[in-house]
Design a protein around this motif. Structure first.
Motif, mmCIF file in Angstrom:
data_model
loop_
_atom_site.group_PDB
_atom_site.id
_atom_site.type_symbol
_atom_site.label_atom_id
_atom_site.label_comp_id
_atom_site.label_asym_id
_atom_site.label_seq_id
_atom_site.Cartn_x
_atom_site.Cartn_y
_atom_site.Cartn_z
ATOM 1 N N THR A 1 39.937 43.664 36.803
ATOM 2 C CA THR A 1 39.865 43.923 35.408
ATOM 3 C C THR A 1 38.551 43.292 35.072
ATOM 4 O OG1 THR A 1 42.279 44.282 34.850
ATOM 5 C CG2 THR A 1 40.357 44.043 33.086
ATOM 6 N N VAL A 2 37.493 44.084 34.695
ATOM 7 C CA VAL A 2 36.051 43.464 34.490
ATOM 8 C C VAL A 2 35.849 43.756 33.099
ATOM 9 C CG1 VAL A 2 33.780 43.361 35.116
ATOM 10 C CG2 VAL A 2 35.417 43.624 36.993
ATOM 11 N N VAL A 3 35.541 42.500 32.486
ATOM 12 C CA VAL A 3 35.021 42.627 30.811
ATOM 13 C C VAL A 3 34.023 41.562 31.010
ATOM 14 C CG1 VAL A 3 35.273 42.206 28.504
ATOM 15 C CG2 VAL A 3 37.425 43.160 30.008
ATOM 16 N N LEU A 4 32.449 42.238 30.664
ATOM 17 C CA LEU A 4 31.470 41.359 30.529
ATOM 18 C C LEU A 4 30.871 41.479 29.303
ATOM 19 C CD1 LEU A 4 29.402 41.921 34.193
ATOM 20 C CD2 LEU A 4 31.293 40.190 33.498
ATOM 21 N N GLY A 5 30.362 40.262 28.741
ATOM 22 C CA GLY A 5 29.948 40.330 27.108
ATOM 23 C C GLY A 5 30.501 39.772 26.286
ATOM 24 N N VAL A 6 31.873 39.722 26.500
ATOM 25 C CA VAL A 6 32.674 38.774 25.596
ATOM 26 C C VAL A 6 33.764 38.009 26.430
ATOM 27 C CG1 VAL A 6 32.880 40.330 23.609
ATOM 28 C CG2 VAL A 6 34.260 40.592 25.130
ATOM 29 N N GLU A 7 34.232 36.849 26.006
ATOM 30 C CA GLU A 7 34.992 36.126 26.848
ATOM 31 C C GLU A 7 36.721 36.450 26.738
ATOM 32 O OE1 GLU A 7 33.596 31.366 25.957
ATOM 33 O OE2 GLU A 7 33.612 32.785 24.250
ATOM 34 N N THR A 8 37.096 36.676 27.523
ATOM 35 C CA THR A 8 38.752 37.065 27.385
ATOM 36 C C THR A 8 39.729 36.046 28.215
ATOM 37 O OG1 THR A 8 38.809 37.923 29.752
ATOM 38 C CG2 THR A 8 37.633 39.419 27.845
ATOM 39 N N ASN A 9 41.040 36.491 27.895
ATOM 40 C CA ASN A 9 41.925 35.590 28.571
ATOM 41 C C ASN A 9 42.576 35.982 29.951
ATOM 42 O OD1 ASN A 9 43.276 37.905 27.519
ATOM 43 N ND2 ASN A 9 45.129 37.051 27.059
ATOM 44 N N ILE A 10 41.610 36.836 30.739
ATOM 45 C CA ILE A 10 42.351 37.340 31.822
ATOM 46 C C ILE A 10 42.501 36.275 32.963
ATOM 47 C CG2 ILE A 10 41.735 38.681 34.198
ATOM 48 C CD1 ILE A 10 39.986 40.625 31.781
ATOM 49 N N ALA A 11 41.906 35.213 33.066
ATOM 50 C CA ALA A 11 42.130 34.478 34.209
ATOM 51 C C ALA A 11 43.525 33.519 33.578
ATOM 52 C CB ALA A 11 40.842 33.279 34.158
ATOM 53 N N PHE A 12 43.569 33.344 32.361
ATOM 54 C CA PHE A 12 44.719 32.665 31.890
ATOM 55 C C PHE A 12 46.007 33.576 32.108
ATOM 56 C CE2 PHE A 12 47.836 31.517 28.449
ATOM 57 C CZ PHE A 12 47.973 30.342 28.936
ATOM 58 N N LEU A 13 46.046 34.917 32.021
ATOM 59 C CA LEU A 13 47.031 35.761 32.133
ATOM 60 C C LEU A 13 47.191 35.737 33.960
ATOM 61 C CD1 LEU A 13 45.713 38.804 30.169
ATOM 62 C CD2 LEU A 13 47.847 37.414 29.660
ATOM 63 N N ARG A 14 46.321 35.626 34.492
ATOM 64 C CA ARG A 14 46.686 35.784 36.127
ATOM 65 C C ARG A 14 47.429 34.503 36.339
ATOM 66 N NH1 ARG A 14 42.692 36.547 40.484
ATOM 67 N NH2 ARG A 14 44.694 36.871 41.782
ATOM 68 N N ALA A 15 46.993 33.187 35.536
ATOM 69 C CA ALA A 15 47.701 31.751 35.875
ATOM 70 C C ALA A 15 49.237 31.892 35.628
ATOM 71 C CB ALA A 15 47.032 30.732 35.050
#
Length: 640
Positions: free
Chosen positions: A414-428
């Motif tokens: 999942t790629v979102v560029l331009g705003v920060e997201t919680n994707i890395a935290f969700l993976r953790a």
């Protein structure tokens, strides 16, 4: 006319925005029903506006002047010939006022009766009501009409720790945990302030806090013919600040007799108000003693996490809502299969304490092979006016372990560029041993905090360098010997300066490898309007601010002149937002860590703390709009 052989609606207005509006419009299109979108000025170019058959502007950006304006919503329905209004979730979805206005206008409200909304929409009233109908509740009391002294006396009787929460509303807003009597006054003040701002009602209830709670909810449906069915339960235990982060269906290994209690109690609660439509009955279970269930509240609407129920039942819950609202019998016999897990993608920065993030989405690439319900697309604007949830990623498999693995793999793509997201935290979270084992409680996420950002990989830095180089060509106006890097008149060739950038933590980082390791095919990069470059790899996105030679030199000089500087005197806004509270008076003495002002954005409130001991000088007032990093107060010391 509708192509559905049963549902009579030919036009339905969707009184919401974002991914839920798109979700409802998708079902309306599948049923051949004309859809009407409404939008604020901030959403004029939003995907749900384009995807609807008709779109009507209902006001300016603030929700109170648009999506919460009942008169504007009704006027839009009348002008487009809508026979029914679907409120989605949030906003007016549990509004008695909208339901009454629909009835007065001859428009069908796709939701329960006014009576059910009135009873279940107030937590204190709902608690007393279901208790009289045999549904078990957590020990506690309604604080409405009580003085703070009376509340303190009742709190001692129930026993600490306690949970303070608004009677109206939901979503965890305004909830405060109180460990002892000393913390009660501050919790009451904070909860009342948030409740009044969010729901227009500062009434509170207090309940005994279950120390290791699991939050489990049951999806119920009722029709106008007296039928109420339960479509299984959902595990919603993985939360942060009472906001759900990952949900799954069915729950992670609760005993069979506990599941029977949950389903029976949920049906009983719904039947007690002659419930019609989609609803969710929420319960707490003690993770260490999962033999009892305790009613929390009933949400009289569709839930954010409804996709996991759809995945395990094979049902379209929006279509069922339309049937129920049209007076048709449900006629369903749910059969559950497999396991589904949903992750909420928020525009926020876990590395900076989950502060909301706003901006333009430079690139959005959803993963292929799983369900994604998104509010955004490439080019979308994420503003501070609305909730920070921008997408949901849902994975399904035959068993829980495989579903979690598929979700993790999908988040990596999942790629979102331009705003920060919680994707890395969700993976953790997906990889956490306790999550994988199903050993869950609502405090689990807190044990993983603070969440530290990993340093950008060499492959990310190389991609950032290429993105910056390709973003724009330099204007060639200077002499040749000034244009070409690594070349000087009358001198030997010198090396090209390495790519150097600042991270959001203000750390200087440089690309030193000539051949960075890692797959470049899975990396995406883009440059924003401020010249910062965003790079995504494996679900982890970094924002880098490139530094040229002059900027690097100025930073070195500044650091040398400052030496080992004391804490800077300014307390700065951690995010763009509105000042909702000032906790001190100008000129007051304060200590390091004292709350100075509170700032709200995206339904979240954050306090700016005193950086050190001293005297405070306020730079803002309640109601002011502030930018990220704007000084809001200055704390001076005798030395400064």
């Amino acid at each position: 006319m509708s192509s559905s052989p049963e549902i009579s609606f030919h036009t339905v207005l969707v009184a919401n925005r974002g991914e839920i509006a798109r979700r409802v419009i998708r079902t309306l299109r599948a049923l051949g029903i004309r859809s009407v979108a409404v939008y604020s000025d901030a959403d004029a170019s939003a995907p749900h506006v384009r995807e609807a058959d008709v779109a009507v502007r209902i006001g300016p950006a603030p929700a109170a002047e648009s999506y919460l304006d009942i008169d504007a919503v009704i006027a839009a329905a009348r002008s487009t010939g809508a026979q029914a209004i679907h409120p989605g979730y949030g906003f007016l979805s549990e509004s008695v006022g909208l339901a009454e206005a629909c009835a007065e206008s001859g428009i069908v409200f796709i939701g329960p009766s006014v009576k059910a909304l009135q009873i279940m929409g107030d937590k204190a009233r709902a608690r007393d009501h279901v208790l009289r109908h045999g549904v078990p509740v957590v020990p506690g009391f309604d604080a409405k009409g009580l003085s703070d002294l009376e509340i303190a006396e009742e709190a001692e009787r129930v026993g600490y720790p306690l949970l303070v929460k608004p009677s109206a509303g939901g979503g965890g807003k305004g909830m405060e945990v109180v460990a002892d009597a000393k913390g009660l006054p501050g919790a009451l003040a904070s909860a009342r302030r948030v409740a009044a701002a969010a729901f227009g009602d500062d009434a509170l209830i207090l309940e005994r806090l279950i120390r290791r709670p699991r939050h489990i909810e049951v999806q119920v449906f009722g029709d106008a013919h007296g039928t109420v069915v339960a479509l299984g339960e959902r595990e919603c235990t993985l939360q942060r600040r009472h906001q759900k982060v990952i949900e799954e269906a069915p729950s992670a290994g609760i005993p069979a007799h506990t599941r029977e209690q949950l389903l029976a109690a949920a049906v009983l609660a719904a039947e007690s108000v002659e419930y019609v439509g989609a609803g969710t009955v929420e319960f707490l279970i003690d993770a260490d003693a999962p033999d009892e269930v305790f009613f929390i509240e009933m949400n009289t609407r569709l839930q954010v996490e409804h996709p996991v129920t759809e995945e395990v039942t094979g049902l379209d819950l929006v279509a069922l809502q339309l049937r129920a609202a049209d007076g048709l019998p449900l006629a369903i016999a749910p059969r559950l299969r497999g396991h589904a897990v949903e992750a909420r993608v928020y525009a926020e920065s876990p590395e900076r304490g989950f502060l909301p993030s706003t901006g333009t989405v430079l690139l959005f690439e959803p993963p292929i092979g799983v369900r994604v319900d998104a509010a955004i697309e490439s080019g979308s604007a994420v503003t501070g006016f609305y909730d920070p949830m921008i997408a949901k990623v849902i994975a399904f498999a035959d068993d829980r372990a495989t579903a979690l693995a598929r979700l993790d793999e999908a988040l990596a793509r999942t790629v979102v560029l331009g705003v920060e997201t919680n994707i890395a935290f969700l993976r953790a979270l997906c990889q956490d041993e306790r999550v994988l084992a199903g050993d869950l409680d609502t405090g689990l996420i807190d044990t993983l905090l603070p969440f530290d950002a990993e340093r950008p990989s060499s492959a990310q830095l190389a991609a950032a360098q290429e993105a910056v180089a390709g973003h724009s060509e330099p204007v060639r106006t200077s002499p040749l010997w000034r244009e070409l890097p690594g070349w000087r008149l009358g001198a030997a060739e010198v090396a090209v300066a390495p790519f150097v950038a600042l991270t959001d933590a203000d750390d200087e980082i440089a690309l030193t490898e000539t051949s960075p390791t890692g797959s470049r095919e899975a990396i995406r990069a883009a440059v924003d309007g401020d010249g910062a470059v965003w790079v995504a790899e494996g679900g982890r996105t970094v924002r880098l601010r490139p530094l040229d030679r002059k900027q690097r030199m100025l930073r070195r000089l500044s650091a040398r002149d400052a030496g080992v500087a004391a804490t800077e005197p300014e307390g700065r806004a951690p995010m763009p937002g509105s000042v909702v509270a000032v906790h001190v008076a100008d000129g007051d003495p304060v200590s390091a860590g004292d709350a100075l002002v509170s700032i709200e954005a995206m339904k979240m409130e954050h306090s700016v703390l005193a950086p050190h001991d001293g005297v405070v000088h306020l730079l803002v007032a309640v109601g002011d709009q502030v930018r990220r990093d704007q000084p809001v107060a200055r704390v001076t010391t005798e030395e400064s």
